[in-house]
Design an enzyme around this catalytic site. Structure first.
Site, short mmCIF file in Angstrom:
data_model
loop_
_atom_site.label_atom_id
_atom_site.label_comp_id
_atom_site.label_asym_id
_atom_site.label_seq_id
_atom_site.Cartn_x
_atom_site.Cartn_y
_atom_site.Cartn_z
N CYS A 38 0.85 -1.20 0.00
CA CYS A 38 0.00 0.00 0.00
C CYS A 38 0.88 1.24 0.00
O CYS A 38 1.98 1.24 0.56
CB CYS A 38 -0.89 -0.01 1.25
N SER A 40 0.46 3.84 1.68
CA SER A 40 0.59 4.45 3.02
C SER A 40 1.95 4.10 3.64
O SER A 40 2.60 4.96 4.24
CB SER A 40 -0.53 3.98 3.94
N HIS A 43 4.62 6.28 2.07
CA HIS A 43 4.71 7.65 2.58
C HIS A 43 5.70 7.71 3.75
O HIS A 43 6.44 8.68 3.91
CB HIS A 43 3.35 8.15 3.07
N HIS A 59 0.66 -2.76 6.92
CA HIS A 59 -0.60 -2.59 7.67
C HIS A 59 -1.77 -3.22 6.93
O HIS A 59 -2.91 -3.11 7.36
CB HIS A 59 -0.88 -1.09 7.88
N CYS A 164 -6.94 -3.39 4.10
CA CYS A 164 -6.80 -1.94 3.86
C CYS A 164 -7.49 -1.50 2.58
O CYS A 164 -8.55 -0.91 2.63
CB CYS A 164 -5.34 -1.46 3.87
#
Ligand code: NAD
Ligand code: ZN
Ligand code: ZN
Length: 363
Positions: A38, A40, A43, A59, A164
Site C-alpha cells: 500500500c 501508506s 509515505h 498494515h 486496507c
C-alpha cells in the site's frame, strides 16, 4: 523470525532476523500469510509521514492465529484473520459512539501495542509496530480487537487486501459517501485503493464512473472494475474534461485517492455545485490544499475525509467478505504482482514506477 525493518527514511528496508516476544494479555500471535503493498507504508519510507524508528511497516495483512495470550476469547489457534490497522479499545469516545476507526487509544499508542510497549526487538533495541499490524514480517503480535476472523474459503492474499485497500476504497463509496444510484462519480488516482472506490461506485449503481489518472495502464485496468470513462491527467485538463463528461455540471461525487494537496484541489474543482468531495489519499505532512473559500459557500460543496473507509471493521469486513464470496466485488483480479519478503524493496520500486493493481508479499 524474518522481518523487513526500516531504520531511517529514504533508506531501503533491511530484511533480517528479529525477535518477537510472546503475546501478552489480550494479544494474539499471527503467522503472516500475505501483506499488501500500500502507498501508506511508502509515505513513511519517503519521510512524507513520521513514525517511531526503527519500525516494521506493513498494515494491509492477513494470517493465521498461532497462539493467543491470556484473556483472548474471540479467536483461537488455527483461525484465519484479517488484521485491522485500527484495532479499537472499545471504551473511548469514538469507540463508544460507533466510530471505532477513529479510536483515541489507538492513536495515543501509535507504534506500540495498547499497553504502550513493543514485542519486536533486535540486539536489545526495541522496534515499533506500524499500525499495531507490522505485517512485513513472518510473524506479528497484534491486539485481539485487530483480528477479524475470516473463512478459510477466502485466499489470504484477498483477505490481506480487505485489511486496507478494499475496505478503504469500497468504504469510501459505500459507507462514507453513500453514493446514490444514478450518480456521476470521478475518482482521482486509480491504484490499489482507487480501484476499490470505483467498484464501490459500481456496486451502488452510479451511472458514470470517471477514472482519472496520469498513467494509461491504470486507466485501462480501471475499466475492469467499473470505470465508464477515463481521463488521462497528463494529456488534458482533467477538471475541464470531467465537467464536459458530466454535461458541464461537474460530478456528484469526487474522490481524491493519490495523496497530494494538488490532487485534493483537482477533486474539489471537479465536483458540481452541492457535490461531495471525499479525500482518501494521505498527502505529505505539512502540505495544505488551497480551497476556494467562496465556492465552498456559494456552491455548497461538501468536503470531507475518510479514514479506513469509515468502516466498522468487525461489522463491515465480514460484509465485504460476503460480497466477495457472492461475486459482488472482484478482489482476485486486484492482485497483479506477488513477491517474497526478500523482494520488498523491489515491490515498492514497482509501486513507484507505476505498477497497475495491487502487489502482495506472500509468505
Ligand atoms: N484514508 C485511508 O484510510 C487510507 C487507506 C489506505 C491508503 N490511503 C492512501 O490512499 C492513497 C492511495 O493509495 P494506493 O495504495 O492506492 O496508491 P497507489 O500508488 O496504488 O495508487 C495511486 C494512483 O494515483 C495515480 N496518480 C499519481 N499522481 C496522480 C495525479 N496527479 N492525478 C491522478 N492520479 C495520479 C498513480 O498513477 C496511481 O495509479 C495514498 O495516499 C495512501 O496513503 C489512505
Ligand atoms: Zn493501506
Ligand atoms: Zn477507542
Amino acid at each position: 523470525m524474518k522481518a523487513a525493518v526500516m531504520y531511517d527514511y529514504n533508506t531501503p528496508l533491511v530484511v533480517e532476523d528479529v525477535e518477537l516476544d510472546a503475546p501478552k494479555e489480550g494479544e494474539v500471535l499471527i503467522r503472516t500469510g500475505a501483506a499488501g503493498i500500500c502507498r501508506s507504508d511508502y509515505h513513511f519510507m519517503k519521510g512524507e509521514a513520521k513514525t517511531l524508528l526503527p519500525v516494521v511497516l506493513g498494515h494491509e495483512g492477513a494470517g493465521t492465529v498461532e497462539a493467543v495470550g491470556p484473556g483472548v476469547s474471540t479467536v483461537q489457534q488455527g483461525d484465519n484473520v484479517i488484521l485491522s490497522f485500527v484495532p479499537n479499545c472499545g471504551r473511548c469516545f469514538f469507540c463508544t459512539t460507533g466510530r471505532a476507526n477513529l479510536c483515541d487509544l489507538h492513536a495515543a499508542t501509535a507504534g506500540t501495542l495498547f499497553d504502550g510497549t513493543m514485542r519486536l526487538h533486535k540486539d536489545g533495541q526495541r522496534i515499533s509496530h506500524f499500525g499495531k499490524v507490522a505485517c512485513f514480517a513472518e510473524r506479528t503480535v497484534v491486539p485481539e480487537s485487530g483480528c477479524i476472523p475470516v473463512s478459510q474459503d477466502v485466499p489470504l492474499g484477498v483477505a490481506a487486501l480487505i485489511g486496507c485497500s478494499v475496505t478503504t476504497g469500497v468504504g469510501a463509496s459505500v459507507f462514507n459517501a453513500q453514493i446514490e444510484p444514478g450518480s456521476t462519480v470521478a475518482v482521482v488516482g486509480c491504484g490499489g485503493v482507487g480501484l476499490n472506490v470505483i467498484q464501490g461506485a459500481r456496486l451502488l449503481n452510479a451511472s458514470q464512473v470517471i477514472a482519472v489518472d496520469i498513467r494509461e495502464g491504470a486507466l485501462e485496468f480501471a475499466t475492469k472494475f467499473g470505470a465508464t470513462h477515463s481521463v488521462n491527467a497528463t494529456h488534458q485538463d482533467a477538471v475541464a474534461r470531467v465537467k464536459e463528461i458530466t454535461g458541464g455540471r461537474g460530478a456528484d461525487y469526487t474522490f481524491e485517492v493519490y495523496g497530494s494537496a494538488e490532487t485534493v484541489e483537482t477533486a474539489y474543482d471537479m465536483a458540481r455545485k452541492g457535490g461531495t468531495v471525499v479525500v482518501v489519499g494521505i498527502a505529505p505532512v505539512g502540505e495544505t490544499a488551497g480551497i476556494n473559500a467562496v465556492s465552498l459557500v456559494r456552491e455548497e460543496k461538501v468536503l470531507k475525509g475518510t479514514y479506513y473507509g469509515s468502516a466498522r471493521c468487525h461489522v463491515d469486513m465480514p460484509r465485504i467478505v460476503d460480497m466477495y464470496l457472492s461475486r459482488r466485488l472482484d478482489l482476485d483480479e486486484l492482485i497483479t504482482r506477488r513477491y517474497s519478503l526478500d523482494q520488498i524493496n523491489e515491490a515498492y520500486e514497482d509501486l513507484e514506477a507505476g505498477g497497475i493493481g495491487r502487489g502482495v508479499i506472500v509468505f
